[in-house]
Scaffold this active site. Structure first.
Site, PDB file in Angstrom:
ATOM      1  CE1 TYR A  56      -1.058   2.543  -0.994  1.00  0.00           C
ATOM      2  CE2 TYR A  56      -1.771   0.344  -1.645  1.00  0.00           C
ATOM      3  CZ  TYR A  56      -1.204   1.560  -1.956  1.00  0.00           C
ATOM      4  OH  TYR A  56      -0.798   1.807  -3.242  1.00  0.00           O
ATOM      5  CB  SER A  81      -3.525   0.407  -5.408  1.00  0.00           C
ATOM      6  OG  SER A  81      -3.117  -0.924  -5.143  1.00  0.00           O
TER       7      SER A  81
END
Ligand SMILES: NC(=O)c1ccc[n+]([C@@H]2O[C@H](COP(=O)([O-])OP(=O)(O)OC[C@H]3O[C@@H](n4cnc5c(N)ncnc54)[C@H](OP(=O)(O)O)[C@@H]3O)[C@@H](O)[C@H]2O)c1
Ligand SMILES: *[C@@H]1O[C@H](CO)[C@@H](O)[C@H](O)[C@H]1NC(C)=O
Ligand SMILES: *[C@@H]1O[C@H](CO)[C@@H](O)[C@H](O)[C@H]1NC(C)=O
Ligand SMILES: *[C@@H]1O[C@H](CO)[C@@H](O)[C@H](O)[C@H]1NC(C)=O
Length: 319
Positions: A204, A191
């Site tokens: 995350y 990401s």
């Protein structure tokens, strides 16, 4: 003016030149990787790595798009995710649309080491050329401080198992035979948050930093053994994960994304996936620099921004 001024001026000019060269190099790389069709490797090159591709989290979002695109380019597909009926339906769809073989493996990657025996058994007899480590979870619905998340202990366990453990274990299962055949591709979906800590998505972002760091290191270890490792770090792709985003023009369709991202294979080991995501990534880094996000005002401003770009939700959904 003394000679010290001349020296300072020369230093300033050299620094400016360095910055300029770096920007030009970045732009040049982006053009080479994303905008030059003739340098692309093509489907035969991809198929030469092995007949099968394995995709984790293959029934939705980015994983599903990768599975279809890899099948379209001539590979057979192993789909892995939690819901068997969704898996079987997606497998049938791939066979129907692309005429390739499929196999499904049911696994919940929030589980620990125990789930990988079944996965390993499911892959035993296949010549796996491409592994796409895609499965990943945000777990929380909205950005929030750690203790404002529901069930913190479970959340941390889920994020670490699903985002970190899965990538490392799946690679450990598939890598040995890739190395012995001296052929293989591992794609880790990370990401844009993998580059720096992100308040309100702490676990995350940290899990994605692991993906990026681990991928780059293992990639260096096995490059000379014929295994190619690529980290793909998108910003905003249409999926369950981004269903709350209000401004849909910011969100890229996963089918286009997978097609463009697969075109960058063999050209770069680290990519946003496509040009529009690279531009979003660069803009975000410029507008929300790390020093600001990590300052005492960072989390407050991020919360406000998050509220502004997500749809209003019934209050019981907000942790
Ligand atoms: N979407 C974005 O904008 C974006 C941006 C940056 C990075 N990413 C990364 O891209 C990857 C894919 O994201 P996505 O947005 O496509 O996700 P998604 O839409 O939530 O896709 C989920 C897929 O994974 C499966 N799955 C979810 N939890 C699972 C679990 N515990 N065990 C096994 N399978 C599971 C789902 O199937 P079942 O529900 O049937 O299990 C489905 O096939 C993730 O690693 C994410 O971090 C996404
Ligand atoms: C699996 O997916 C199907 C179709 O989307 C859904 O109807 C079913 O409830 C799901 N099963 C589980 C166990 O989540
Ligand atoms: C990414 O790719 C490398 C290279 O094979 C692999 O070893 C690693 O487990 C993958 N996942 C992560 C989290 O980096
Ligand atoms: C989206 O995610 C939520 C929460 O994880 C889940 O309950 C829901 O079934 C997902 N929807 C789809 C379409 O996968």
């Amino acid at each position: 003016m003394g000679p010290e001024w001349d020296a300072l001026r020369a230093l300033g000019a050299a620094a400016a030149l360095c910055l300029l060269l770096r920007a030009a190099w970045g732009a040049g790389c982006a053009v080479y990787v994303h905008l030059l069709p003739p340098v692309r490797r093509g489907a035969p090159w991809l198929r030469a790595h092995g007949a099968w591709a394995v995709v984790t989290g293959a029934t939705g979002g980015i994983g599903r798009a990768y599975a279809h695109e890899l099948a379209r380019r001539g590979l057979n597909i192993v789909l892995i995710s939690r819901n068997l009926s969704k898996l079987e339906q997606e497998a049938k769809e791939i066979e129907r649309l692309h005429g390739r073989l499929t196999r499904v493996i049911q696994a919940d990657f929030t589980g620990g080491l125990e789930i990988y025996e079944a996965v390993k058994a499911g892959l035993e007899d296949l010549e796996v050329g491409v592994l796409v480590n895609n499965v990943g979870t945000l777990y929380q619905k909205a950005m929030a401080r750690l203790l404002d998340c529901e069930d913190v202990a479970k959340r941390l366990s889920d994020v670490i198992n699903c985002n970190i453990m899965s990538v490392a274990q799946m690679t450990a299962i598939v890598l040995p035979r890739m190395v012995s055949r001296r052929k293989g591709i591992v794609i880790n979906i990370s990401s844009f948050l993998d580059q720096k800590p992100c308040p309100l998505l702490s676990a995350y972002a940290a899990s994605k930093a692991f993906v990026r760091s681990f991928s780059q290191a293992v990639g260096a270890e096995y490059r000379s053994r014929g295994v190619l490792v690529q980290t793909v770090s998108p910003v905003m792709i249409e999926s369950n994960m981004t269903s709350e985003v209000k401004y849909r023009t910011l969100v890229l369709n996963p089918v286009d994304f997978a097609r463009q991202a697969l075109d960058t294979l063999g050209l770069t080991s680290q990519t946003s996936g496509c040009f529009s995501q690279a531009v979003q990534d660069a803009l975000l880094a410029l507008l929300l620099p790390s020093w600001f996000c990590l300052s005492r005002w960072g989390p407050k401003v991020l919360l406000l921004l998050n509220k502004a770009v997500t749809k209003a939700q019934p209050s019981h959904n907000r942790p």
